[in-house]
Design an enzyme around this catalytic site. Structure first.
Site, PDB file in Angstrom:
ATOM      1  N   ALA A 110       0.806  -1.234   0.000  1.00 16.02           N
ATOM      2  CA  ALA A 110       0.000   0.000   0.000  1.00 16.02           C
ATOM      3  C   ALA A 110       0.838   1.283   0.000  1.00 16.02           C
ATOM      4  O   ALA A 110       0.274   2.373   0.091  1.00 16.02           O
ATOM      5  CB  ALA A 110      -1.009   0.047   1.150  1.00 16.02           C
ATOM      6  N   ALA A 111       2.154   1.160  -0.129  1.00 18.91           N
ATOM      7  CA  ALA A 111       2.977   2.380  -0.166  1.00 18.91           C
ATOM      8  C   ALA A 111       2.612   3.218  -1.403  1.00 18.91           C
ATOM      9  O   ALA A 111       2.463   4.445  -1.320  1.00 18.91           O
ATOM     10  CB  ALA A 111       4.459   2.029  -0.190  1.00 18.91           C
ATOM     11  N   GLY A 112       2.452   2.545  -2.540  1.00 19.27           N
ATOM     12  CA  GLY A 112       2.074   3.264  -3.765  1.00 19.27           C
ATOM     13  C   GLY A 112       0.695   3.892  -3.631  1.00 19.27           C
ATOM     14  O   GLY A 112       0.463   5.022  -4.071  1.00 19.27           O
ATOM     15  N   ASP A 113      -0.224   3.167  -3.027  1.00 13.24           N
ATOM     16  CA  ASP A 113      -1.588   3.689  -2.847  1.00 13.24           C
ATOM     17  C   ASP A 113      -1.577   4.907  -1.916  1.00 13.24           C
ATOM     18  O   ASP A 113      -2.285   5.897  -2.150  1.00 13.24           O
ATOM     19  CB  ASP A 113      -2.495   2.603  -2.246  1.00 13.24           C
TER      20      ASP A 113
HETATM   21  O1  RIB Z   1      -1.434  -1.944  -3.498  1.00 13.23           O
HETATM   22  C1  RIB Z   1      -1.605  -2.841  -2.440  1.00 13.23           C
HETATM   23  C2  RIB Z   1      -2.885  -3.593  -2.619  1.00 13.23           C
HETATM   24  O2  RIB Z   1      -2.804  -4.364  -3.790  1.00 13.23           O
HETATM   25  C3  RIB Z   1      -3.203  -4.585  -1.527  1.00 13.23           C
HETATM   26  O3  RIB Z   1      -3.912  -4.022  -0.457  1.00 13.23           O
HETATM   27  C4  RIB Z   1      -3.944  -5.679  -2.263  1.00 13.23           C
HETATM   28  O4  RIB Z   1      -5.274  -5.792  -1.915  1.00 13.23           O
HETATM   29  C5  RIB Z   1      -3.762  -5.359  -3.738  1.00 13.23           C
HETATM   30  O5  RIB Z   1      -4.905  -4.833  -4.269  1.00 13.23           O
END
Ligand code: RIB
Length: 311
Positions: A248-251
């Site tokens: 989730a770092a990119g998110d």
């Molecule tokens: O970017 C991380 C996410 O990628 C995770 O939370 C997983 O669910 C996938 O969608």
């Protein structure tokens, strides 16, 4: 400040290994956890914690994970009126983490794959008036295309995170305000092997030549590079932190960047997003690891200034 997100909602099954398995190898893992995730939901939460009102459009299944996935977003104050329930399983992500915090992710899309163009049309009211629309690639591409067309009609700029990588139809590039991708996705989409800032710059030029307005490529510990159609370039090395889980770092980067760009300039937004991502990787899990605005500002205030670099 309102941001709309259309995308995936997953339950992440995360397990730690001392190395990633080879084909045919059986490994024993040390600990396993269940964490709400999904690129769409993670970006929604990241934008919300960074300071925006957020509306999420997506789908969960008719299983016990669905309640947790919905309530995690709702309890934060995210508008989930656009989150549908489908008679299947919720999206699942099987994630392995190695000792330096790198991950591998296998997605089983479940309900995410049943999101339809009609869901986008039905969510028009919650998307209307947003300052950004955030999209990723964990829902059917036709739904993303409908969303991009609706955003065009409503005059909402779109940020696309093409993850997992997918060859974007050429006519879509000019419709994107910003394309944010990591080195793996940039390599898959441009055919340029991206492992350094110089390679990332070549890949970014390639995407601008295809019509993208702005391109931001994240490079893990090497930082991030941002190229604008005007030719302006920003390269910011990552803040040095002890990474335990990069999930989730990119998110987190994208959600925080979207918020910061609404009030700050390009450079400040890049710093804010990099700080958010740096905090995220110091903690395990996806949504639980996403920092709040105050933490990001505090981190920035106490970090030695990370200077923009030349390429
Ligand atoms: O970017 C991380 C996410 O990628 C995770 O939370 C997983 O669910 C996938 O969608």
């Amino acid at each position: 400040m309102r941001i709309a997100v259309i995308g995936s909602i997953n339950m992440d099954l995360v397990t730690r290994v001392d190395h990633f398995p080879q084909p045919g190898e059986t490994l024993r893992s040390e600990e396993t956890g269940y964490f709400p995730g999904g690129k769409g939901a993670n970006q929604a939460l990241a934008a919300h914690r960074a300071g925006a009102d957020v509306a999420m459009v997506g789908a969960v299944g008719a299983d016990s994970f669905a309640m947790v996935l919905r309530s995690t977003l709702q309890n934060e104050g995210i508008d989930i009126s656009g989150v549908a329930i489908r008679g299947t399983t919720s999206g699942l992500a099987f994630i392995t983490i190695d000792p330096v915090g790198q991950n591998t992710i296998i997605i089983n899309p479940g309900a995410n794959q049943l999101l339809t163009n009609s869901d986008v049309t039905a969510a028009r009211m919650v998307i209307e008036g947003a300052s950004w629309l955030l999209l990723q690639n964990e829902i059917p591409w036709s739904v993303n295309e409908s969303a991009i067309m609706l955003a065009q009609e409503l005059g909402i700029p779109v940020i696309l995170n093409p993850a997992p990588a997918f060859i974007i139809p050429e006519e879509i590039y000019p419709l994107l305000a910003l394309l944010v991708l990591n080195e793996t996705e940039a390599t898959a989409i441009t055919g340029i092997a991206v492992s350094t800032p110089a390679h990332a710059l070549s890949a970014a030029h390639n995407l601008i030549a295809r019509g993208a307005n702005e391109v931001l490529i994240t490079l893990g510990v090497q930082g991030a590079i941002h190229l604008c159609r005007s030719g302006e370039i920003f390269m910011l090395p990552a803040f040095p932190v002890n990474a335990v889980d990069t999930t989730a770092a990119g998110d987190t980067f994208i959600g925080a960047y979207a918020v910061s760009r609404l009030s700050d300039d390009h450079a400040a937004a890049l710093r804010f997003a990099s700080a958010a991502a740096a905090l995220c990787v110091t903690r395990p899990g996806a949504q639980v690891s996403i920092p709040k605005r105050e933490e990001i500002l505090d981190f920035l205030a106490h970090s030695p200034a990370s200077d923009f670099a030349d390429i």
